[in-house]
Structures are given as C-alpha cells and as structure tokens.
Motif scaffolding. Structure first.
Motif, PDB file in Angstrom:
ATOM      1  N   THR A  28      13.338   9.814   7.188  1.00 25.44           N
ATOM      2  CA  THR A  28      13.127   9.132   5.907  1.00 25.44           C
ATOM      3  C   THR A  28      14.352   9.288   5.011  1.00 25.44           C
ATOM      4  N   LEU A  54      13.364   4.552   1.307  1.00 30.19           N
ATOM      5  CA  LEU A  54      12.684   4.551   0.006  1.00 30.19           C
ATOM      6  C   LEU A  54      13.652   4.063  -1.067  1.00 30.19           C
ATOM      7  N   TYR A 105       3.992   6.049   1.527  1.00 28.81           N
ATOM      8  CA  TYR A 105       4.652   6.696   2.671  1.00 28.81           C
ATOM      9  C   TYR A 105       3.621   7.107   3.725  1.00 28.81           C
TER      10      TYR A 105
END
Ligand code: ADE
Length: 246
Positions: free
Chosen positions: A84, A111, A71
């Motif tokens: 995110t 993610l 990240y």
C-alpha cells in the motif's frame, strides 16, 4: 496486476486512464484499475470525510475511519494484505527502480490524499509506504497515483507491444535515451545524422550509446554516478566534459 485506488475523485482516474496504452491494457485485462470512493465509506451522516487538525493549523485533514473502511473493503475482496502506497510529497522519490519493484506485485493499493493530508493513525494501521513523485506540491494525490499506474503498467508483461518495448529507454542503466529521428530526411533545413542511414548497426549502436552518455552528462550528470560505465565510456565523457562545465 491489479491497481486499487482509494480516492475522493474516482472520475479523475477513470477519465484519464481509459485512454491510450493504459486504456488498451485494461481492456485486454493485462492490468485492472479499480477506484474506491472513500466518501462511500464514511459513517458521518452528512457524508463528511475531513475535519480540523488537533493543535490547529491551516486546512482540513482526511479522517481515519472512511479511509480505513475503504481500504478494508479491498483487503476483503482480494483476500490478502496488499502493498500500500500513500502519495505524499513527504515520501521517498519515485523512480524507475521503484517502478520495477512495484510491477511484480499482484495487487497495489494507492491512497490519494486531499486537503492538508490524512490522519497519521490510518497510515500506520494500513502500513502505508510514502511515495512522492517529485519535490513540488500537488493539490491531491490523484495525479501522482496516475503517474505510478502509468509507469508501472508499462513494465507489466503484455502491456506494451513489441514495437513499444521499454528496454532501450531513459533510466534503464541510469542513462537518458539517445535522440531519435524520423522522416523526412531533411526538415526545415536540418538533416538526420548520416550515421543513422549507414546501415551499419554496430556503428549506429555506438553512436547512440555516445549520445546517451552525452545527454546524461548535459542534463542529469547525477545519474552517471550510478550508471555502469566502461573504461571507454569514461574516456568519452572526459573528452566532452569541457562543453558542459559551467
Ligand atoms: N501529493 C501532493 N504532492 C505530491 C507529490 N509531489 N507526490 C506525491 N503525492 C503528492
């Protein structure tokens, strides 16, 4: 708009999103889709990225360190803290409204988890919002991330061509789209509704709107609560409601 996808399976993403409209949009730089392989960032000498959960329980968890370092590499590259999303069945359910909200971001990090999930601490650290694509469980977040990339991208200016416009579609104004027909006029004994051949645009629009209302009543009555309905719409719905009352 730039998508940055943190994943253990980058080839799943690149193989799928290089085709069709999303592939074309990447080619002409309306969007970019970068995958970051989380495994490339592990400090473990065997390349491991997962471990057993404290307290016991089934399966393995993705560890914080490789995810955080992967990240950070994105944050450093783009020079700011991006919005995110962690794809998880525990998240709020994705819909067209969220797609619109995400489509105005310059950068979006997605993610993808695997195994039984990820160490909670890294989600806090990267300020991840949880999004689910529906009430079922997938083996990993990649398919969910691709659903988001696809639906968000088509709202980014330049991705759809004029003839692929997204305005009249299902979920815009909380209604499902009306049925559509193409040539031939008669297929397998079934004819196209004559109104569509009448050339009367006002009548066609009215017919389509009624069909939208009817389809929504039949398949997704919950959406009608949120739709902006006129008095005439409500009268129409009331007049056909008996067909769908079970
Ligand atoms: N990962 C596993 N299941 C998921 C779901 N339903 N939505 C988003 N991510 C997921």
């Amino acid at each position: 708009m730039n998508f940055h996808i943190l994943t253990l399976f980058p080839e799943m993403i690149t193989d799928t999103l290089s085709a069709s409209i999303i592939g074309r949009a990447s080619q002409n730089n309306s969007i970019s889709i970068d995958t970051v392989n989380i495994r490339d960032y592990t400090n473990d000498k065997h390349g491991s990225v997962d471990d057993y959960p404290y307290g016991g329980g089934a399966g393995m968890l993705m560890q914080a360190q490789p995810i955080y370092d992967a990240y950070k590499s994105i944050e450093e590259k783009i020079g700011h803290k991006p919005r995110t999303v962690y794809l998880s069945p525990q998240g709020k359910t994705f819909n067209q409204k969220i797609a619109h909200e995400l489509s105005i971001e310059d950068d979006l990090v997605l993610l993808c988890g695997h195994y039984e999930g990820v160490d909670e601490r890294v989600l806090d650290k990267i300020d991840a919002e949880l999004i689910s694509i529906g009430d079922y469980v997938l083996t990993g977040g990649e398919l969910a991330a691709m659903v988001i990339v696809d639906s968000v991208s088509r709202l980014v200016p330049g991705v759809l061509h004029n003839d692929e416009s997204s305005e009249d579609e299902s979920f815009e104004n909380s209604l499902l789209e009306y049925p559509q027909y193409s040539r031939p006029y008669e297929w397998d004994g079934m004819k196209v509704p004559d109104i569509l051949l009448s050339g009367d645009h006002k009548k066609v629009d009215e017919w389509r709107h009624e069909k939208s209302l009817e389809r929504t009543l039949e398949n997704r009555p919950d959406l009608l609560e949120r739709a902006e309905l006129s008095k005439k719409d409500i009268e129409f719905i009331d007049s056909i409601r008996y067909k769908y009352d079970s």
